[in-house]
Design a protein around this motif. Structure first.
Motif, mmCIF file in Angstrom:
data_model
loop_
_atom_site.group_PDB
_atom_site.id
_atom_site.type_symbol
_atom_site.label_atom_id
_atom_site.label_comp_id
_atom_site.label_asym_id
_atom_site.label_seq_id
_atom_site.Cartn_x
_atom_site.Cartn_y
_atom_site.Cartn_z
ATOM 1 N N GLU A 58 0.818 -1.216 0.000
ATOM 2 C CA GLU A 58 0.000 0.000 0.000
ATOM 3 C C GLU A 58 0.851 1.264 0.000
ATOM 4 O OE1 GLU A 58 -2.533 -0.229 3.397
ATOM 5 O OE2 GLU A 58 -3.972 -1.594 2.431
ATOM 6 N N ARG A 59 2.004 1.204 0.623
ATOM 7 C CA ARG A 59 2.887 2.372 0.721
ATOM 8 C C ARG A 59 3.925 2.411 -0.401
ATOM 9 N NH1 ARG A 59 0.800 0.817 5.316
ATOM 10 N NH2 ARG A 59 0.481 2.214 7.092
ATOM 11 N N GLY A 60 3.829 1.466 -1.344
ATOM 12 C CA GLY A 60 4.778 1.423 -2.458
ATOM 13 C C GLY A 60 6.185 1.079 -2.024
ATOM 14 N N LEU A 61 6.305 0.321 -0.910
ATOM 15 C CA LEU A 61 7.626 0.074 -0.332
ATOM 16 C C LEU A 61 8.281 -1.227 -0.792
ATOM 17 C CD1 LEU A 61 6.915 1.285 3.320
ATOM 18 C CD2 LEU A 61 8.405 2.387 1.626
ATOM 19 N N VAL A 62 7.524 -2.138 -1.392
ATOM 20 C CA VAL A 62 8.105 -3.424 -1.784
ATOM 21 C C VAL A 62 9.197 -3.218 -2.832
ATOM 22 C CG1 VAL A 62 7.663 -5.647 -2.891
ATOM 23 C CG2 VAL A 62 6.063 -4.776 -1.167
ATOM 24 N N GLU A 63 8.872 -2.503 -3.887
ATOM 25 C CA GLU A 63 9.856 -2.267 -4.959
ATOM 26 C C GLU A 63 10.995 -1.380 -4.471
ATOM 27 O OE1 GLU A 63 6.572 -1.778 -5.225
ATOM 28 O OE2 GLU A 63 6.010 -3.447 -6.539
ATOM 29 N N LEU A 64 10.639 -0.341 -3.703
ATOM 30 C CA LEU A 64 11.663 0.586 -3.211
ATOM 31 C C LEU A 64 12.667 -0.116 -2.306
ATOM 32 C CD1 LEU A 64 12.768 3.501 -2.789
ATOM 33 C CD2 LEU A 64 11.222 3.656 -0.837
ATOM 34 N N LEU A 65 12.173 -0.872 -1.329
ATOM 35 C CA LEU A 65 13.077 -1.565 -0.405
ATOM 36 C C LEU A 65 13.931 -2.595 -1.134
ATOM 37 C CD1 LEU A 65 10.760 -2.080 2.708
ATOM 38 C CD2 LEU A 65 12.633 -0.441 2.460
ATOM 39 N N THR A 66 13.340 -3.295 -2.089
ATOM 40 C CA THR A 66 14.093 -4.291 -2.861
ATOM 41 C C THR A 66 15.207 -3.617 -3.658
ATOM 42 O OG1 THR A 66 12.158 -5.736 -2.988
ATOM 43 C CG2 THR A 66 13.910 -6.125 -4.597
ATOM 44 N N GLU A 67 14.900 -2.465 -4.216
ATOM 45 C CA GLU A 67 15.918 -1.717 -4.965
ATOM 46 C C GLU A 67 17.061 -1.272 -4.055
ATOM 47 O OE1 GLU A 67 16.336 2.658 -7.082
ATOM 48 O OE2 GLU A 67 14.348 1.739 -6.997
ATOM 49 N N GLU A 68 16.702 -0.723 -2.896
ATOM 50 C CA GLU A 68 17.720 -0.198 -1.980
ATOM 51 C C GLU A 68 18.569 -1.303 -1.359
ATOM 52 O OE1 GLU A 68 18.405 3.188 -1.246
ATOM 53 O OE2 GLU A 68 17.160 3.382 -3.030
ATOM 54 N N VAL A 69 17.916 -2.388 -0.952
ATOM 55 C CA VAL A 69 18.613 -3.444 -0.207
ATOM 56 C C VAL A 69 19.276 -4.461 -1.125
ATOM 57 C CG1 VAL A 69 18.310 -5.321 1.464
ATOM 58 C CG2 VAL A 69 17.069 -3.160 1.774
ATOM 59 N N VAL A 70 18.551 -4.933 -2.138
ATOM 60 C CA VAL A 70 19.088 -5.999 -2.992
ATOM 61 C C VAL A 70 19.949 -5.437 -4.120
ATOM 62 C CG1 VAL A 70 18.501 -7.952 -4.484
ATOM 63 C CG2 VAL A 70 17.140 -7.505 -2.433
ATOM 64 N N ALA A 71 19.453 -4.411 -4.805
ATOM 65 C CA ALA A 71 20.202 -3.853 -5.932
ATOM 66 C C ALA A 71 21.357 -2.964 -5.469
ATOM 67 C CB ALA A 71 19.259 -3.075 -6.855
ATOM 68 N N LYS A 72 21.065 -2.056 -4.528
ATOM 69 C CA LYS A 72 22.090 -1.088 -4.088
ATOM 70 C C LYS A 72 22.895 -1.573 -2.893
ATOM 71 C CE LYS A 72 19.595 2.935 -5.844
ATOM 72 N NZ LYS A 72 18.913 4.203 -5.463
ATOM 73 N N LYS A 73 22.510 -2.712 -2.325
ATOM 74 C CA LYS A 73 23.259 -3.339 -1.215
ATOM 75 C C LYS A 73 23.363 -2.442 0.021
ATOM 76 C CE LYS A 73 24.273 -7.129 -3.493
ATOM 77 N NZ LYS A 73 23.542 -8.359 -3.182
ATOM 78 N N LYS A 74 22.311 -1.722 0.318
ATOM 79 C CA LYS A 74 22.294 -0.890 1.521
ATOM 80 C C LYS A 74 22.173 -1.803 2.748
ATOM 81 C CE LYS A 74 20.469 3.156 1.226
ATOM 82 N NZ LYS A 74 19.496 4.267 1.060
ATOM 83 N N PRO A 75 22.908 -1.535 3.832
ATOM 84 C CA PRO A 75 22.803 -2.364 5.037
ATOM 85 C C PRO A 75 21.362 -2.428 5.527
ATOM 86 C CG PRO A 75 24.686 -0.914 5.206
ATOM 87 C CD PRO A 75 23.932 -0.483 3.982
ATOM 88 N N PHE A 76 20.918 -3.645 5.840
ATOM 89 C CA PHE A 76 19.531 -3.876 6.233
ATOM 90 C C PHE A 76 19.475 -4.708 7.504
ATOM 91 C CE2 PHE A 76 15.891 -6.730 6.454
ATOM 92 C CZ PHE A 76 14.814 -5.859 6.306
ATOM 93 N N LEU A 77 18.607 -4.281 8.437
ATOM 94 C CA LEU A 77 18.360 -5.043 9.659
ATOM 95 C C LEU A 77 16.858 -5.271 9.799
ATOM 96 C CD1 LEU A 77 19.113 -6.279 12.420
ATOM 97 C CD2 LEU A 77 19.103 -3.970 13.367
ATOM 98 N N GLY A 78 16.446 -6.536 9.853
ATOM 99 C CA GLY A 78 15.044 -6.885 10.060
ATOM 100 C C GLY A 78 14.855 -7.459 11.451
ATOM 101 N N ILE A 79 13.728 -7.132 12.082
ATOM 102 C CA ILE A 79 13.439 -7.609 13.436
ATOM 103 C C ILE A 79 12.060 -8.254 13.478
ATOM 104 C CG2 ILE A 79 13.033 -6.923 15.842
ATOM 105 C CD1 ILE A 79 15.024 -4.624 15.427
ATOM 106 N N CYS A 80 11.991 -9.483 14.001
ATOM 107 C CA CYS A 80 10.753 -10.234 14.206
ATOM 108 C C CYS A 80 9.988 -10.378 12.881
ATOM 109 C CB CYS A 80 9.913 -9.603 15.325
ATOM 110 S SG CYS A 80 8.639 -10.733 15.972
ATOM 111 N N LEU A 81 8.825 -9.751 12.729
ATOM 112 C CA LEU A 81 8.114 -9.827 11.451
ATOM 113 C C LEU A 81 8.988 -9.297 10.319
ATOM 114 C CD1 LEU A 81 5.508 -10.430 9.853
ATOM 115 C CD2 LEU A 81 4.743 -8.105 10.425
ATOM 116 N N GLY A 82 9.829 -8.320 10.637
ATOM 117 C CA GLY A 82 10.738 -7.759 9.632
ATOM 118 C C GLY A 82 11.738 -8.777 9.111
ATOM 119 N N MET A 83 12.061 -9.796 9.903
ATOM 120 C CA MET A 83 12.882 -10.903 9.411
ATOM 121 C C MET A 83 12.044 -11.830 8.550
ATOM 122 S SD MET A 83 15.247 -13.760 11.339
ATOM 123 C CE MET A 83 14.363 -15.267 11.652
ATOM 124 N N GLN A 84 10.843 -12.147 9.002
ATOM 125 C CA GLN A 84 10.012 -13.102 8.272
ATOM 126 C C GLN A 84 9.658 -12.609 6.874
ATOM 127 O OE1 GLN A 84 6.688 -14.116 10.801
ATOM 128 N NE2 GLN A 84 7.993 -15.091 12.339
#
Length: 201
Positions: A58-84
């Motif tokens: 809904e917030r248009g974050l799936v593509e954006l986060l994938t671009e930043e984390v997977v394509a641009k290799k920005k450091p990412f930390l997921g917690i609890c649901l954020g890991m799942q």
């Protein structure tokens, strides 16, 4: 500046409080430009997998986060649901596609003699010590009814025994995530957060 992703799935304030204590500058945001300009991304969260994915969409974050984390290799930390959510699919409450950054799925605990959710303090066993080098203790706080099953064992950074060896943490390239709550795990949790942001400073 660390971007703590605000997508309506809880516990962002307690995470920011822990970062404030460590002197790590952060902002709670869903703003695309702020996320693009951040030094690293933190995705916390509690609740169901399907709702989490829906809120990110809904917030248009799936593509954006994938671009930043997977394509641009920005450091990412997921917690609890954020890991799942970084796995390929979840099953809460029904089968649902995840972000797909780590191969595998999230499944419900099936335990006959143990309480679900898995809740409380447990010692973890570390398999990849990149962010676990300075631990004062291995005791961390958990609360979850579903657990992560990565397809590749090398992505498992730590496990916890709860009827069987449950994945407590994953690590893949620039991606690090924990099933436990570091922001609720006192000195051990603060140690991990500090190490993560020191390494990725």
């Amino acid at each position: 500046m660390v971007a703590i992703i605000d997508y309506g799935m809880g516990n962002v304030a307690s995470v920011q409080k822990a970062l404030n204590f460590l002197g790590v500058k952060s902002t709670i945001t869903a703003d695309h430009d702020v996320i693009r300009n951040s030094s690293s991304i933190l995705l916390p969260g509690v609740g169901s997998f399907s709702q989490g994915m829906e809120n990110l969409q809904e917030r248009g974050l799936v593509e954006l986060l994938t671009e930043e984390v997977v394509a641009k290799k920005k450091p990412f930390l997921g917690i609890c649901l954020g890991m799942q959510l970084i796995l390929e699919r979840g099953n809460e409450p029904y089968e649902c596609k995840g972000l797909g950054w780590v191969e595998g799925e999230v499944v419900k605990f099936e335990l006959e003699n143990l309480n679900i959710p898995h809740m409380g303090w447990n010692n973890i066993e570390v398999h990849n010590d990149t962010y676990y080098k300075s631990l004062p203790t291995n005791d961390f706080y958990f609360i979850h009814s579903y657990h992560v099953v990565p397809a590749n064992k090398q992505d498992i950074a730590a496990t916890v025994h709860y009827g069987f060896d449950v994945v407590a943490s994953v690590q893949k390239d620039n991606i690090f995530a924990t099933q436990f709550h570091p922001e609720k795990s006192q000195t051990a949790g603060l140690s991990i957060l500090k190490t993560f942001f020191d390494v990725n400073a």
